[in-house]
Scaffold this active site. Structure first.
Site, short mmCIF file in Angstrom:
data_model
loop_
_atom_site.label_atom_id
_atom_site.label_comp_id
_atom_site.label_asym_id
_atom_site.label_seq_id
_atom_site.Cartn_x
_atom_site.Cartn_y
_atom_site.Cartn_z
N ASP A 1 -12.49 -13.48 -7.29
CA ASP A 1 -13.51 -14.24 -6.57
C ASP A 1 -14.93 -13.81 -6.93
O ASP A 1 -15.81 -14.64 -7.06
CB ASP A 1 -13.27 -14.13 -5.06
CG ASP A 1 -12.02 -14.88 -4.63
OD1 ASP A 1 -11.74 -15.93 -5.22
OD2 ASP A 1 -11.32 -14.42 -3.71
N ASP B 1 -15.60 -7.02 7.71
CA ASP B 1 -16.30 -6.69 6.46
C ASP B 1 -17.66 -7.36 6.37
O ASP B 1 -18.67 -6.69 6.14
CB ASP B 1 -15.46 -7.11 5.25
CG ASP B 1 -14.28 -6.19 5.01
OD1 ASP B 1 -13.97 -5.36 5.90
OD2 ASP B 1 -13.66 -6.30 3.93
N ARG C 1 -14.58 -21.37 -4.34
CA ARG C 1 -15.67 -20.44 -4.68
C ARG C 1 -16.90 -21.13 -5.25
O ARG C 1 -18.01 -20.83 -4.83
CB ARG C 1 -15.19 -19.32 -5.60
CG ARG C 1 -14.02 -18.49 -5.07
CD ARG C 1 -14.10 -18.26 -3.62
NE ARG C 1 -13.10 -17.35 -3.08
CZ ARG C 1 -12.81 -17.26 -1.78
NH1 ARG C 1 -13.44 -18.06 -0.92
NH2 ARG C 1 -11.92 -16.42 -1.34
N SER D 1 -5.13 -9.35 3.12
CA SER D 1 -6.35 -10.10 2.85
C SER D 1 -5.94 -11.57 2.72
O SER D 1 -5.15 -11.92 1.84
CB SER D 1 -6.98 -9.58 1.55
OG SER D 1 -7.87 -10.55 1.05
#
Ligand code: ARG
Length: 419
Positions: free
Chosen positions: A124, A15, A95, A175
């Site tokens: 996120d 990705d 994050r 994921s």
């Protein structure tokens, strides 16, 4: 004229590799890639080479393990942070740190934008966007997945056309997000909460059925609310957490799957492995119960819930969360001592504890000794402490006996106004 620059949070996966090309093409920008080691187990070698191969004009990699442990995991330990009582906010914690680094690189490089690989359905994106906007409102935040609207097939086609290498090994349907504090697995069959989690999802924890038949005991030493030693040996924060993670994982500790309320309004089924978090938070909570007064601990339990919820919901940079930090930090000055944990068959339980700030007094508490605790005092105390409850029951009985109608007939004097 030189092109504008964008700093991309880069993992080296399909990705984010596509994103390098996509940002060049769709935004006509030069791409700078940035990768952080926050203690994930995944291979980090070769990421930089992949970035160059995609055409990045510069690459930054940071070993952020120590900073992550001290500035992000430690506050979570002090707050016994468990979102919805269950999830130790492991992904949520990384994050704001990644965002901070992206902003630093963007400022160094005089970039106009930063980009991340989050989808428009998750938490996120909220955490990245808010932190980046708060730290530098001039930066544009680009989330290609929110824009490119590819389904999986179209995405692979696009990747092939643009020379992005497709992984040779069958791609995981999941994921996965990992760091020192935990591992999150989402997607694939896990999106069906009525189906049990398949074995292959677990990686850091032994199934309880196969966990050792002998327990391991570890003594965790705390100083002012944070772990500093294991079995009396001091370690750097990230090393200590890694050690607890590994030994707890062997005993099958920290497997979690539950239903979760996302910030964006979705309910999802989430799966985590958080062996270090489970063992350390259980130990820390136990020590707090020994050194905080009853009132301190009860209020703190409410503040802890608020802290975990704020951090989960992307509010790391909000002054509200900073206020909670001040309160929580203040409670931690006596949270020094040690807790011995028994790690056995999927459970991490405190079995003994000691502290120079212990509020436990054997001479007061013991059944065996006659001390200055006067048992006679208990009688008067109970009379007054129980007075509201006893009074309420007296009234209940009266209503039952006389009936509510009778009670209603009571004459209420009409105010005359000339008092
Ligand atoms: N549900 C968790 C959270 O919101 C995990 C997120 C994991 N992220 C990922 N990109 N797989 O904190």
């Amino acid at each position: 004229m030189a092109k504008d620059k964008v700093v991309l949070a880069y993992s080296g996966g399909l990705d984010t590799s596509m994103m390098v090309k996509w940002l060049q093409q769709e935004y006509d920008m030069d791409v700078i890639t940035c990768n952080l080691n926050v203690g994930q187990d995944k291979e980090t070698k070769g990421i930089e080479e992949k970035a160059w191969a995609m055409g990045a004009i510069n690459h930054y990699s940071f070993d952020a393990r120590e900073e992550f442990a001290m500035e992000y995991i430690f506050p979570a330990i002090k707050a016994n942070a468990l979102y919805m009582g269950t999830y130790p906010v492991s992904s949520s914690l990384s994050r704001p740190l990644i965002s901070k680094k992206l902003v630093e690189v963007a400022e160094m490089e005089d970039a106009k934008a930063v980009a991340h690989g989050c989808t428009g359905k998750g938490n996120d994106q909220v955490r990245f966007d808010i932190t980046i906007k708060a730290l530098n409102p001039k930066l544009k935040v680009i989330a290609p997945v929110r824009e490119w609207k590819f389904d999986r097939k179209a995405q692979i086609e696009w990747a092939k056309e643009h020379g992005v290498p497709i992984p040779v090994t069958a791609e995981s349907p999941y994921s996965i997000d990992e760091n020192l504090w935990g591992r999150s697995v989402e997607g694939g069959i896990l999106e069906h909460p009525d189906v049990q989690v398949p074995k292959e999802v677990w990686d850091w924890t032994t199934p309880v059925e196969l966990a050792p038949d002998e327990p391991t005991f570890i003594k965790i030493g705390f100083k002012e609310g944070v772990p500093v030693s294991l079995d009396n040996v001091e370690y750097k924060p990230h090393e200590l957490i890694k050690k607890v993670r590994d030994i707890s994982g062997v005993h099958g500790i920290g497997r979690i799957e539950h239903m979760e309320d996302r910030i964006v309004g979705l309910k999802t089924r989430e799966t985590y492995e958080v062996p270090a978090a489970e063992t350390i938070i259980n130990a820390h909570t136990d020590l707090e119960k020994m050194v905080l007064t009853r009132h301190q601990k009860l209020l703190k339990m409410e503040m802890d819930i608020k802290w975990a919820t704020a951090v989960y919901q992307g509010l790391w940079v909000d002054p509200y969360k900073e206020d909670l930090d001040v309160y929580i930090n203040h409670t931690q000055k006596n949270v020094t001592g040690s807790v011995t944990m028994k790690l056995f068959k999927g459970q991490a339980k405190p079995v003994s504890r000691e502290s120079p700030f212990s509020l436990y007094d054997y001479n007061l508490a013991s059944f065996d000794i006659n001390t200055h605790y006067d048992q006679g005092d208990a009688l008067g105390f109970i009379n007054l402490w129980g007075l509201p409850s006893v009074t309420a029951w007296n009234l209940k009985r009266k209503i039952a006996d006389e009936g509510i109608k009778e009670m209603g007939k009571k004459v209420v004097p009409v105010p005359t106004g000339d008092s």
